[in-house]
Design a protein around this motif. Structure first.
Motif, short mmCIF file in Angstrom:
data_model
loop_
_atom_site.label_atom_id
_atom_site.label_comp_id
_atom_site.label_asym_id
_atom_site.label_seq_id
_atom_site.Cartn_x
_atom_site.Cartn_y
_atom_site.Cartn_z
N GLU A 98 0.84 -1.20 0.00
CA GLU A 98 0.00 0.00 0.00
C GLU A 98 0.87 1.25 0.00
O GLU A 98 1.82 1.36 0.78
N SER A 99 0.53 2.19 -0.89
CA SER A 99 1.28 3.44 -0.98
C SER A 99 0.43 4.48 -1.69
O SER A 99 -0.16 4.20 -2.74
N GLY A 100 0.36 5.66 -1.12
CA GLY A 100 -0.33 6.77 -1.76
C GLY A 100 -1.80 6.52 -2.04
O GLY A 100 -2.31 6.96 -3.06
N GLY A 101 -2.47 5.82 -1.15
CA GLY A 101 -3.90 5.58 -1.32
C GLY A 101 -4.25 4.41 -2.23
O GLY A 101 -5.42 4.11 -2.45
N LEU A 102 -3.24 3.76 -2.80
CA LEU A 102 -3.47 2.58 -3.65
C LEU A 102 -2.76 1.37 -3.06
O LEU A 102 -1.77 1.51 -2.36
N THR A 103 -3.30 0.21 -3.38
CA THR A 103 -2.61 -1.03 -3.03
C THR A 103 -2.17 -1.69 -4.32
O THR A 103 -2.97 -1.91 -5.23
N ARG A 104 -0.89 -1.97 -4.40
CA ARG A 104 -0.36 -2.72 -5.53
C ARG A 104 -0.44 -4.20 -5.14
O ARG A 104 0.24 -4.64 -4.22
N ALA A 105 -1.31 -4.93 -5.82
CA ALA A 105 -1.51 -6.35 -5.54
C ALA A 105 -0.91 -7.17 -6.67
O ALA A 105 -1.17 -6.90 -7.84
N THR A 106 -0.10 -8.16 -6.31
CA THR A 106 0.52 -9.02 -7.30
C THR A 106 0.12 -10.47 -7.03
O THR A 106 0.27 -10.96 -5.90
N TYR A 107 -0.39 -11.11 -8.06
CA TYR A 107 -0.75 -12.53 -8.01
C TYR A 107 0.31 -13.27 -8.81
O TYR A 107 0.53 -12.97 -9.99
N ALA A 108 0.99 -14.21 -8.19
CA ALA A 108 2.04 -14.98 -8.86
C ALA A 108 1.71 -16.46 -8.79
O ALA A 108 1.15 -16.94 -7.81
N LEU A 109 2.07 -17.17 -9.83
CA LEU A 109 1.75 -18.59 -9.93
C LEU A 109 2.89 -19.32 -10.62
O LEU A 109 3.48 -18.82 -11.58
N GLU A 110 3.20 -20.50 -10.10
CA GLU A 110 4.19 -21.38 -10.72
C GLU A 110 3.60 -22.79 -10.71
O GLU A 110 3.26 -23.32 -9.65
N VAL A 111 3.44 -23.36 -11.89
CA VAL A 111 2.81 -24.67 -12.02
C VAL A 111 3.68 -25.58 -12.87
O VAL A 111 4.14 -25.19 -13.94
N ASP A 112 3.90 -26.79 -12.36
CA ASP A 112 4.49 -27.85 -13.18
C ASP A 112 3.32 -28.76 -13.54
O ASP A 112 2.80 -29.48 -12.69
N PRO A 113 2.84 -28.69 -14.79
CA PRO A 113 1.62 -29.41 -15.14
C PRO A 113 1.78 -30.93 -15.17
O PRO A 113 0.79 -31.65 -15.15
N GLY A 114 3.01 -31.41 -15.18
CA GLY A 114 3.21 -32.85 -15.28
C GLY A 114 2.97 -33.32 -16.71
O GLY A 114 2.62 -32.56 -17.60
N ARG A 115 3.14 -34.60 -16.91
CA ARG A 115 3.08 -35.15 -18.26
C ARG A 115 1.68 -35.13 -18.86
O ARG A 115 1.47 -34.70 -19.99
N MET A 116 0.69 -35.57 -18.10
CA MET A 116 -0.67 -35.71 -18.66
C MET A 116 -1.26 -34.35 -19.04
O MET A 116 -1.74 -34.18 -20.15
#
Length: 149
Positions: A98-116
């Motif tokens: 949060e800074s200056g009246g705004l919230t910087r939100a970050t969504y991060a994802l790491e997926v190893d889908p596997g073979r199938m």
């Protein structure tokens, strides 16, 4: 097929506390997170937040079930790691600054889908489409939900 990784950041006109509370309320997340279809909480932490939950998500090429273990850093981060599920491995996070009246939100994802699942992701641009769908749906959904609260 290798890992699918990425993140999406949005600036939200709401306090970090509000954004954190919305993201931590997993049981209501299917209402604003487009890929998320259902959530079942198995364990809660001392504050009553989901600590272990099973999530069913539409990953565009297939419905995915995953059991997550979640941890929380009050108002700044939520992290999770898959304990078991339809993909080989998954981890992710929300971070809030949060800074200056705004919230910087970050969504991060790491997926190893596997073979199938990896076989379903073959073809021009499929990995990018799935990654963008998952990341944008979560980040943009949180922005809409927090700014309408």
């Amino acid at each position: 097929m290798g890992r699918i990784t990425g993140d999406r950041t949005v600036d939200i006109a709401a306090p970090a506390e509000t954004c954190f509370a919305i993201a931590a309320d997993l049981e209501r997340a299917p209402a604003w997170q487009s890929a998320l279809q259902d959530v079942e909480v198995h364990e809660r932490d001392a504050e009553g937040r989901p600590a272990v939950a099973t999530l069913i998500s539409d990953a565009k090429v297939r419905t995915i079930t995953a059991r997550w273990r979640l941890t929380y850093a009050e108002f700044t981060a939520i992290t999770w790691e898959q304990e078991r599920g339809d993909v080989k491995a998954m981890r992710g996070s929300w971070t809030f600054d949060e800074s200056g009246g705004l919230t910087r939100a970050t969504y991060a994802l790491e997926v190893d889908p596997g073979r199938m699942l990896g076989l379903l992701l073959r073809g021009p641009g499929m990995v990018d489409k799935v990654r963008d769908y998952l990341l944008e749906g979560a980040a943009d959904g949180l922005k809409r939900q927090a700014e309408s609260a």
